[in-house]
Design an enzyme around this catalytic site. Structure first.
Site, PDB file in Angstrom:
ATOM      1  N   GLU A  85       0.809  -1.227   0.000  1.00 54.20           N
ATOM      2  CA  GLU A  85       0.000   0.000   0.000  1.00 54.20           C
ATOM      3  C   GLU A  85       0.832   1.263   0.000  1.00 54.20           C
ATOM      4  O   GLU A  85       0.540   2.205  -0.725  1.00 54.20           O
ATOM      5  CB  GLU A  85      -0.939   0.032   1.217  1.00 54.20           C
ATOM      6  CG  GLU A  85      -2.262  -0.658   1.016  1.00 54.20           C
ATOM      7  CD  GLU A  85      -2.154  -2.154   1.172  1.00 54.20           C
ATOM      8  OE1 GLU A  85      -1.047  -2.624   1.519  1.00 54.20           O
ATOM      9  OE2 GLU A  85      -3.157  -2.842   0.956  1.00 54.20           O
ATOM     10  N   HIS A 154     -10.587  -4.888  10.594  1.00 53.53           N
ATOM     11  CA  HIS A 154     -11.154  -4.687   9.262  1.00 53.53           C
ATOM     12  C   HIS A 154     -12.454  -3.907   9.287  1.00 53.53           C
ATOM     13  O   HIS A 154     -13.205  -3.935   8.328  1.00 53.53           O
ATOM     14  CB  HIS A 154     -11.398  -6.043   8.593  1.00 53.53           C
ATOM     15  CG  HIS A 154     -10.134  -6.723   8.160  1.00 53.53           C
ATOM     16  ND1 HIS A 154      -9.259  -7.268   9.050  1.00 53.53           N
ATOM     17  CD2 HIS A 154      -9.604  -6.930   6.931  1.00 53.53           C
ATOM     18  CE1 HIS A 154      -8.234  -7.798   8.394  1.00 53.53           C
ATOM     19  NE2 HIS A 154      -8.418  -7.615   7.109  1.00 53.53           N
TER      20      HIS A 154
END
Lengths: 356, 420
Positions: A85, A154
């Site tokens: 990322e 998450h």
């Protein structure tokens, strides 16, 4: 099964209370298809637009949002990245600085924390630091907030974090019209835009009329939408929480209370004018969000009321309904009660109105 | 015996030929010594000024070290008198620019961070001299010299340091955030610029400009994870990028050997080829950069390590003597100073005369003096510009939030774009 029920409720709510024109003479389109068609339109319209992220190309997107795009546009425009990322977000920002219009997908915004330095320090601040020499026309998009049973790492909502920073624009679509219009507007925007989608909404279908499917359909950034007009109390929400607000409004209607539901659509800039105008009518306000309470979206709205003459329009303090201030648990019942549900919102509304 | 004599004679002849060739090659390219003008007083003391198109062949002193490369940069390079004068000017300009920055900082006209590149001038000059108009550069925060060479003028750099409106970012950025055509800063977060550079390279490839992006980072940044992420993606996607590690042997107060388990930074790209370059030699850096431009365009990414040294501390807050000895600093100054080394080459090769050097020095001095005066006496941006350039367009908020309320006008005082 849950989703199809929600879908039905949402459609019912939409049809009964939506102010969208020609709501009844419309076709059904899921939020996913709204996003997909937005990407398709903008890729076709402007050569500089390209999409990068994990699984966006050959997998058709982790949540199938980019389905079919790689087949249509190829390797140059739809790029599968390794699981890096920080690197690929930086690459996307650099490409934007050099004149392209990248769409950087985070598989979920939880992973954007790996790259948040690039979102803030490389993207958001550069136009200011360069005194206007370098603009960064980038879109960071992906699912945000709680899903179902994906546990603490998450499930975080990043609306408050990103909306805190000047230089960014932050949007949070609820339905298909929002998703399609806001994403298109974000891609055409000359500044960094964070698009906070919601995974649970991807599969939900909403009626859309032909103006929404038009290739130049845009939802302006910074403008909220009144989903359901009312006169007794204003309920402000964004993203998935709009659905909770609409469900609550339906419940309140049974008690003879007409709630005005405002879908924020944009978190930064926040459309306070629409909220102030509404409160001048209803004199009562509650906010609903799935994110954590401290320094959240609701907190900001309350603070803005303190600083505006609209404060004096309030007949009662503003209450916030927020996600519970704990990391998201996994167990089903715990998870269910970690987010505001319709009974919570209805109870808050009744409390603020001083009714039983 | 007859054969032995022949062998010896032919060997001697070969030696003569070799020596003659060497002399020819190392002195001049087909230039006969010119007769001196009659009555020329200084004839015996000062060399005549060379014509600008005069060229010399110079051998790079310290060999390049190659990693996963069969062939490396040229070790015998051509240098014209014109180039010699230009590079000399640029080297001296950066030296004086950094001295001016230090002076202004001591006068408290520069605040916050100020990272000087004194001692590293050859890296900047050599690198920029080999960039074509379609190439781009992105670097960290030790960038005053780079910004100057890429087009921010001395005034632009010094005024930016003192926060004046005539600064290259109107005083909004400061020491670490300077931009110029094809120069994307000026970045304060260690290592972040490398990812940006890979993105710029991607844009070059995407748009087919043929440009190569040079992403500079230091030995301190060389261990950043995102740099390795970018090595991977650059190689995978064959991006036209050159990763340039300016190894000045110290990351702030931590020496390279205390921070890195492998200090051969030119090999850290693993599957990416690398070149080690003597960063104190302008011509070596230029030769390597030219090679890198060709390589990156045709074959993909590579790593370049410029071995260099900074005389000053990490920043103006660091005297630079707590983690290294003064003797070490002085030794480098005496033996490896990039300006002295280049001056010697120019004089020895008769590309510049002492008089020309004095003229160049004088012109640089004047340029810097003027810039210092502007940096000292110019105005800052007015307060009304505080909220300008937060957004470049399409902002739904008419006014931005000030200390108390939404009362700040904001406009877009868009400076000249840096895109070519």
């Amino acid at each position: 099964m849950l989703r199809s029920r929600l879908s039905k409720v949402a459609c019912a709510a939409q049809r009964a209370f939506s102010t969208s024109p020609k709501a009844l003479a419309a076709k059904q389109m899921t939020v996913r298809d709204g996003l997909n068609s937005a990407l398709d339109d903008e890729l076709a319209r402007d050569d500089r637009v390209f999409l990068l992220g994990e699984e966006v190309a050959q997998y058709d997107g982790a949540y199938k949002v980019s389905r079919g795009l790689w087949k249509k546009y190829g390797d140059k425009r739809i790029i599968d990245t390794p699981i890096t990322e920080m690197g690929f977000a930086g690459i996307a920002v650099g490409a934007a600085m050099a004149g392209l219009r990248p769409i950087c997908e985070f598989m979920t915004f939880n992973f954007s924390m790996q790259a948040i330095d690039h979102v803030i320090n490389s993207a958001a601040k550069t136009f200011y630091m360069s005194a206007g020499a370098v603009n960064v026309p980038i879109v960071f998009r992906g699912p945000n907030g709680a899903s179902a049973g994906v546990a603490a790492q998450h499930s975080q909502c990043f609306a408050a974090w990103y909306a805190h920073c000047p230089g960014l624009k932050v949007v949070s679509p609820y339905d298909t019209e929002d998703a399609r219009g806001l994403l298109k507007a974000a891609i055409r925007d000359p500044d960094p835009v964070v698009v906070l989608e919601n995974e649970l909404m991807y599969g939900v279908a909403f009626p859309v009329d032909e103006t929404v499917t038009d290739v130049d359909f845009l939802v302006p950034l910074g403008k909220a939408k009144i989903m359901r007009p009312g006169k007794d109390i204003t309920i402000v929400a964004h993203s998935k929480a709009v659905e909770t607000a609409l469900l609550s409004a339906a419940e309140l209607a049974k008690k003879g209370i007409e709630a005005e539901v405002i879908n924020l659509r944009s978190i930064r800039p926040l459309d306070m004018q629409t909220i102030f105008t509404s409160v001048r009518k209803t004199h009562h306000l509650i906010t609903v969000e799935n994110g954590w309470p401290q320094h959240g979206v609701g907190a900001e709205i309350c603070a803005r009321f303190m600083e505006d003459p609209a404060f004096f329009e309030l007949d009662a303090p503003v209450w916030r309904c927020c996600g519970v201030d704990v990391p998201m648990p996994y167990a089903k019942t715990l998870e269910l009660h970690a987010l505001p549900r319709e009974p919570d919102v209805t109870a808050a509304a009744l409390k603020v109105l001083g009714k039983k | 015996m007859y054969r032995n004599v022949l062998t010896v004679l032919s060997a001697q002849l070969q030696q003569h030929v070799n020596r003659a060739l060497k002399r020819f090659v190392s002195c001049t390219a087909a230039q006969l010594p010119r007769p001196l003008a009659p009555g020329h007083e200084e004839a015996s003391v000062v060399r005549q000024e060379p014509y600008v198109e005069e060229v010399r062949l110079v051998r790079i002193f310290l060999e390049f070290k190659l990693y996963k490369l069969e062939l490396g940069p040229d070790t015998l390079v051509a240098l014209t008198a014109q180039e010699a004068a230009l590079y000399m000017k640029q080297l001296l300009a950066i030296r004086r620019l950094e001295a001016a920055s230090a002076q202004l900082y001591k006068e408290r006209l520069v605040r916050g961070f100020c990272h000087l590149s004194t001692g590293q001038e050859a890296c900047a000059v050599g690198l920029c001299s080999a960039l074509r108009k379609e190439d781009n550069l992105v670097a960290g925060y030790r960038i005053h010299g780079l910004a100057y060479l890429m087009g921010a003028t001395a005034k632009g750099v010094l005024s930016e340091l003192t926060g004046k409106a005539s600064g290259c970012a109107q005083g909004k950025g400061g020491s670490m955030h300077m931009y110029a055509p094809n120069f994307y800063g000026g970045n304060g977060i260690v290592g972040a610029q490398v990812s940006l550079g890979a993105g710029i390279a991607l844009a070059n490839k995407y748009r087919g400009t043929g440009g190569v992006c040079f992403a500079l980072y230091g030995d301190g940044a060389a261990n950043q994870g995102q740099i390795f992420e970018c090595f991977n993606m650059a190689k995978l996607w064959k991006l036209p990028i050159v990763f340039v590690c300016e190894n000045n042997n110290y990351g702030m107060g931590t020496s390279a050997w205390r921070s890195s388990s492998n200090t051969d930074y030119y090999t850290r790209g693993d599957f990416l080829p690398g070149i080690w370059v003597d960063g104190q030699d302008v011509l070596a850096v230029r030769s390597a950069t030219r090679f890198a431009v060709q390589y990156a365009q045709q074959r993909g990414p590579l790593v370049m390590e410029l071995c260099t040294y900074r005389y000053a501390g990490h920043s103006m807050s660091d005297p630079g003597t707590s983690y290294r000895t003064r003797e070490e600093v002085n030794q480098v100054r005496q033996r490896q100073d990039p300006i002295n080394r280049f001056r010697k080459v120019c004089l020895d090769m008769s590309l510049l005369t002492e008089k020309q050097l004095r003229i160049i020095d004088q012109s640089v001095r004047e340029e810097m003096e003027q810039a210092i005066q502007t940096a000292r006496h110019d105005e800052e941006l007015p307060l009304s510009h505080l909220a300008n350039d937060v957004y470049s367009g399409n902002c739904a908020e008419l006014k931005l939030r000030g200390v108390h309320g939404h009362n700040l006008e904001h406009a877009h005082s868009k400076a000249t774009s840096i895109h070519n």
